[in-house]
Design a protein around this motif. Structure first.
Motif, PDB file in Angstrom:
ATOM      1  N   GLY A  13      -2.422  13.420   8.835  1.00 41.90           N
ATOM      2  CA  GLY A  13      -2.795  13.747   7.465  1.00 41.90           C
ATOM      3  C   GLY A  13      -1.732  13.376   6.451  1.00 41.90           C
ATOM      4  N   ILE A  14      -1.087  12.241   6.677  1.00 41.52           N
ATOM      5  CA  ILE A  14       0.008  11.836   5.793  1.00 41.52           C
ATOM      6  C   ILE A  14      -0.403  10.682   4.877  1.00 41.52           C
ATOM      7  N   THR A  15       0.306  10.542   3.791  1.00 40.18           N
ATOM      8  CA  THR A  15       0.156   9.396   2.905  1.00 40.18           C
ATOM      9  C   THR A  15       1.146   8.345   3.362  1.00 40.18           C
ATOM     10  N   SER A  16       0.730   7.091   3.332  1.00 42.98           N
ATOM     11  CA  SER A  16       1.615   6.034   3.809  1.00 42.98           C
ATOM     12  C   SER A  16       1.475   4.792   2.938  1.00 42.98           C
ATOM     13  N   ILE A  17       2.448   3.928   3.066  1.00 38.86           N
ATOM     14  CA  ILE A  17       2.420   2.625   2.408  1.00 38.86           C
ATOM     15  C   ILE A  17       2.582   1.583   3.503  1.00 38.86           C
ATOM     16  N   PHE A  18       1.652   0.650   3.553  1.00 41.59           N
ATOM     17  CA  PHE A  18       1.681  -0.420   4.544  1.00 41.59           C
ATOM     18  C   PHE A  18       1.798  -1.734   3.786  1.00 41.59           C
TER      19      PHE A  18
END
Length: 79
Positions: A13-18
């Protein structure tokens, strides 16, 4: 790797940047898109807006990628 990344983000349930240079990969993994053009960040809140930007090379390339993640990723159906 794409499937593992999406699963990890969903489960935790995390926010990420790819960060990627591959439009197909961005569409397979992303929910919000931010291509850089001319040193500026252009943010699209969804695939529809990202695909609609036909004024750019990114938009034209995005047109060729299937809408459904499963179809594009080649997932198998259960028998």
């Amino acid at each position: 790797m794409q499937s593992l990344f999406r699963t990890m983000v969903h489960v935790r349930g995390i926010t990420s940047i790819f960060v990627t240079h591959d439009v197909k990969e961005a569409l397979l993994i992303g929910d919000v898109f931010g291509p850089l053009r001319g040193g500026r960040l252009h943010v699209y809140p969804d695939r529809k807006g990202f695909r609609a930007d036909l004024a750019s090379d990114v938009g034209r390339e995005a047109e060729r990628v299937p809408d459904r993640v499963g179809a594009a990723a080649g997932t198998r159906r259960k028998r």
